[in-house]
Scaffold this active site. Structure first.
Site, short mmCIF file in Angstrom:
data_model
loop_
_atom_site.label_atom_id
_atom_site.label_comp_id
_atom_site.label_asym_id
_atom_site.label_seq_id
_atom_site.Cartn_x
_atom_site.Cartn_y
_atom_site.Cartn_z
N ARG A 275 -3.85 -7.42 -4.36
CA ARG A 275 -4.06 -8.61 -3.08
C ARG A 275 -5.88 -8.34 -3.95
O ARG A 275 -6.94 -8.94 -3.98
CB ARG A 275 -3.78 -8.19 -1.76
CG ARG A 275 -4.76 -8.95 -0.86
CD ARG A 275 -3.98 -8.97 0.49
NE ARG A 275 -2.73 -9.35 0.35
CZ ARG A 275 -2.00 -8.94 0.57
NH1 ARG A 275 -1.73 -7.84 0.84
NH2 ARG A 275 -0.03 -9.26 0.62
N ALA A 276 -6.61 -6.97 -3.46
CA ALA A 276 -7.50 -6.51 -3.63
C ALA A 276 -8.43 -7.86 -4.88
O ALA A 276 -9.31 -8.12 -4.68
CB ALA A 276 -8.37 -5.09 -3.63
#
Length: 683
Positions: A275-276
Site C-alpha cells: 500500500r505504501a
C-alpha cells in the site's frame, strides 16, 4: 450554519495544508491523519477544506448521494435509471468518538422487517459521507467496534447492515481525515495504515507568527462573515487551482525511473505490504499536478515519502513516527544511479529521467498562497540486593552508599510477549481485549427486553415471545405477527479494557544495573500488552522517603514508556507509600470512570525499609486494596540463591498472586496467569 474559518487564512502549518490539498486534488491518495498537540488548527483546517472541494452531482432525493452518471445498482433508494442530476457542495461529515454503531452505519427497523418484510432503513454517517469527507476528531479514541466498521467500509467502498438475515448495502466511498493528540494514545495499526498520508503539527515558536494567529482569530470571532469576505479572493483562487490540478491529473506521467525510486524507498524503509508504494505513486502524481506539471520528478517522490511513509515504518507502539531524511536522499540517489546504468544508449542530451531539473516543482509542488507572504514551515546503579527487609532508621541501603543516593537511569531490556493478566468476574467497561465483560459485540449468552432502541436482535427469543399470542392477534397467513413487546435484545459477552496501574519499586534494593534493566524490560512488555488490549495505564513509583504519580491514568502507553525509561533509582524502599499513593489514584479514577475496572500491578522485590514498622505498614496498605476488591498481581523481582519470599507475602496481603519475572513470559513453562485473584485468597 456558522461561517467556517477560511482555509487560506490559516497561518503556517504548511505540511498540514499541503496534505489536505493533495487529497482534494486526488481523493485516491487515501486521506490524511493529522497528529499534533492541542490548539494547532487541526480541526479548523479540516473543516475549512470542505469549502474548497468541487461540487458533486447527485440524484435528486437519493439519501445515498448516487452519481447520476453511474448510479449504484444496489442503492436502497434506487433504481435511478436515467435520473437527472443536481449539483451540491461536497459534505464534511463528523463522526463523534462516542457514536453508536447504528449512528455510523444506519439502523434497520427489525419489527417491520420481520412482520412486513419491508427494508425500512435509516441511513447513517457513512451514507452521508459518500463522495465527501468523513472527519473523525480524536480518531485514536474511537471504539474498536467503530474502527472495524470503518476498516470494512474503507476496504470495500460500501457499507453493509445485516440483522438476522435482513441485509442492506449501499456505496460508501469517502475521503477519511482524522486528527489526534498522540499524548492520548495511538491508533490501531490496521486503521493507521488506511490513512494515505500523515502530517505532524505543532504550535509555532516564532513570536510574529503567533501574534498573527491571535490577530486573525480574534478578527474572525468578532465578525465571521466580514472576515471570510476579506479572504474570499484567496479562497476563490485556491479553489480554481484545485480544479485545474484535478483536470491535469490524468495527463501526469509517472515514469519508470520514478517508479523505481518509489519502490526502492519503500524497500529501504522496510514498510509492510504494497500500500505504501501505491500511496506514494498517487501522492507524487498529485504533487506534480498541484505544481502544474505533467511529469513526476524526484522532488515529488521525496515529498511523497515524507508524507506517506512515517506512520508506516513504526515497528512497535513505542517507536516515534518519522523518517531519516539522509537515508531517504541516499536511497533516491542510488535508485536514480541504478536506473541510469540500466538506460543503455540514452543520449547525454536527453533530459534526466527523474526530471530533477524542472524549476517549477521545487519542494514538491508548493503550498497555498498566504496574504502576508510568509511561508513559515509548521513545527510541526549500583546498589545491593542484600538490603534487609527492615533496615534501622538512617541506615544505608547498600555498603558505601547513602540512602538518598540516586543512580542514573538504565536502559530497559528487550520487551517480550507476556502472559494474560485479567480482572476476575464480568465487567461492563469500555470495549477492549483484556477481561470478560458484557458488551455490544461478542458471543451471544442470552436475551433480555431492550432498554432503549433495539441494536442486536435475539431471533429465537423474539419468536418464542411472540408465538403464544398468534391466535389472539388474529394471525391468518404464514407470517408471524410481531409486536414491539415481543422483541428481545441479545446479551453478549466480549472483552473490556481495564485501568492497569503500575506501582514500580525504584529504590536502592532494585538498583543493580542488570536487575533494573530486566525490571524495566518486564514493565515495558506489560505496557505493550496494555496497548494491544486497549487499556488505560498509570504509573506510580516509590523510592527514598515517598511515592509519586509518575503518570496519571491515560490512554497514552507511549507516555508511560517514556517515563519508565527516564526513571532513576536509589534510596530506601517506602513500599507502604507506593501502595497508599496507588489507592488514592484508584479512588479518584473510580469517581471519573466507575465502569472501568482496575488491575494493580506491583513490581517489587517485596522489601520495605524506612520509618517505624515499614513491613507492618505496607501490609495494612495492601489490605486496604484487598478490602475494596482491587484485582492485583505482584511481579516478584527478587533475585539470587537466597530468597526471602517477601513478594509472595505482599501478594497474599493484597489478595492477588505473585509471578516471577521468568513466569511473566508467555513462553515460560509455568502455568498461564489468569484472573489474578485467588491464589493468595485461598491461602
Amino acid at each position: 450554519m456558522s461561517t467556517p474559518y477560511p482555509f487560506t487564512a490559516i497561518v503556517g502549518q504548511d505540511d498540514l495544508r499541503l496534505g489536505l490539498l493533495l487529497n482534494a486534488v486526488s481523493p485516491a491518495v487515501g486521506g490524511v491523519l493529522v497528529r499534533g498537540e492541542k490548539g494547532t488548527a487541526k480541526s479548523t483546517a479540516v473543516r475549512a477544506l470542505a469549502a474548497l472541494m468541487p461540487e458533486v452531482s447527485v440524484v435528486p432525493g437519493c439519501r445515498f448521494s448516487c452519481d447520476p452518471g453511474s448510479p449504484d445498482p444496489a442503492c436502497p433508494d434506487g433504481p435511478h435509471a436515467d435520473a437527472a442530476g443536481v449539483s451540491r457542495a461536497a459534505r464534511t461529515v463528523e463522526l463523534p468518538v462516542g457514536a453508536s454503531e447504528d449512528r455510523l452505519v444506519g439502523a434497520l427497523d427489525i419489527e417491520r422487517a420481520l412482520s412486513e418484510g419491508v427494508k425500512a432503513f435509516e441511513p447513517g454517517l457513512l451514507a452521508d459521507a459518500h463522495r465527501g469527507i468523513l472527519y473523525v476528531d480524536e480518531v485514536n479514541l474511537l471504539h474498536d467496534h467503530l474502527v472495524d466498521l470503518l476498516l470494512d467500509a474503507a476496504a470495500m467502498g460500501a457499507s453493509y447492515v445485516e440483522r438476522e438475515g435482513v441485509s442492506v448495502r449501499h456505496a460508501a466511498r469517502f475521503l477519511l481525515v482524522g486528527t489526534m493528540n498522540p499524548e492520548e494514545g495511538e491508533l490501531r495499526p490496521q486503521l493507521l495504515d488506511r490513512f494515505g498520508l500523515t502530517v505532524e503539527v505543532a504550535a509555532s515558536r516564532d513570536t510574529d507568527e503567533r501574534v498573527e494567529v491571535v490577530r486573525r482569530r480574534l478578527a474572525y470571532d468578532d465578525d465571521p462573515e466580514g472576515f471570510a469576505a476579506r479572504w474570499a479572493g484567496e479562497e476563490s483562487a485556491l479553489r480554481e487551482r484545485i480544479a485545474a490540478a484535478r483536470a491535469l491529473l490524468p495527463r501526469v506521467v509517472l515514469g519508470d525511473a520514478v517508479l523505481r525510486q518509489i519502490a526502492a524507498t519503500c524497500a529501504a524503509f522496510e514498510v509492510n505490504g504494497m500500500r505504501a508504494d501505491i500511496v506514494m505513486a498517487r501522492t507524487a502524481t498529485a504533487l506534480a499536478a498541484w505544481a502544474g506539471r505533467e511529469e513526476v520528478t524526484a522532488d515529488d517522490v521525496r515529498q511523497a515519502a515524507l508524507l506517506a511513509l512515517p506512520h508506516r515504518r513504526r515497528r512497535n507502539p513505542f517507536d516515534a513516527p518519522g523518517l531519516d531524511e539522509d537515508k531517504l536522499d541516499q536511497t533516491l540517489d542510488e535508485a536514480a544511479g541504478d536506473q541510469g546504468r540500466n538506460d543503455e544508449g540514452r543520449n547525454d542530451d536527453d533530459p534526466d529521467p527523474d526530471g530533477g531539473g524542472n524549476d517549477d516543482g521545487g519542494g514538491g509542488g508548493g503550498v497555498p498562497p498566504q496574504a502576508d507572504g510568509d511561508r513559515t514551515p509548521s513545527q510541526g546503579e549500583g546498589g545491593s540486593d542484600d538490603t534487609p527487609s527492615q533496615a534501622p532508621e538512617g541506615a544505608p541501603d547498600a555498603p558505601g552508599r547513602s540512602a538518598g543516593a540516586e543512580q542514573q537511569p538504565v536502559a530497559s531490556a528487550e520487551p517480550f510477549r507476556t502472559k494474560m493478566l485479567s480482572v476476575p468476574g464480568l465487567g461492563e467497561g469500555a470495549a477492549g481485549r483484556r477481561s470478560r465483560a458484557r458488551t455490544e459485540h461478542g458471543r451471544t449468552t442470552g436475551a433480555r427486553r431492550p432498554q432503549g432502541s433495539l441494536t442486536k436482535l435475539h431471533l429465537a427469543a423474539t419468536v418464542q415471545a411472540a408465538a403464544p399470542h398468534q391466535r389472539a392477534r388474529g394471525r391468518s397467513g404464514r407470517g408471524l405477527v410481531v409486536r414491539r413487546d415481543d422483541l428481545r435484545q441479545a446479551t453478549r459477552e466480549g472483552r473490556e479494557g481495564n485501568l492497569v496501574l503500575f506501582v514500580v519499586d525504584a529504590s536502592g534494593s532494585m538498583a543493580a544495573r542488570q536487575r533494573m534493566s530486566a525490571v524495566k524490560g518486564a514493565v515495558l512488555s506489560l505496557l505493550l500488552d496494555a496497548y494491544q488490549r486497549r487499556d488505560k495505564v498509570g504509573l506510580v513509583t516509590f523510592r527514598g522517603k515517598d511515592a509519586e504519580v509518575a503518570l496519571p491514568p491515560t490512554s497514552s502507553v507511549d507516555a508511560a514508556a517514556s517515563r519508565l525509561e527516564s526513571l532513576p533509582t536509589g534510596g530506601r524502599t517506602p513500599l507502604a507509600a507506593g501502595l497508599l499513593k496507588a489507592h488514592d489514584v484508584l479512588r479518584v479514577e473510580r469517581l471519573r470512570d466507575p465502569s472501568r475496572r482496575p488491575l494493580l500491578v506491583v513490581v517489587t522485590d517485596g522489601r520495605a525499609t524506612g520509618g517505624p514498622e515499614p513491613v507492618a505498614l505496607a501490609g495494612r496498605a495492601a489490605r486496604l486494596h484487598r478490602a475494596e476488591g482491587t484485582a492485583s498481581v505482584v511481579v516478584d523481582c527478587e533475585s539470587g540463591y537466597v530468597r526471602l519470599g517477601l513478594a509472595g507475602e505482599l501478594a497474599r496481603e493484597l489478595g492477588g498472586t505473585a509471578v516471577t519475572l521468568d513466569e511473566l513470559r508467555a513462553d515460560s513453562i509455568a502455568g498461564l496467569v489468569k484472573d489474578v485473584t485467588a491464589a493468595g485468597r485461598a491461602a
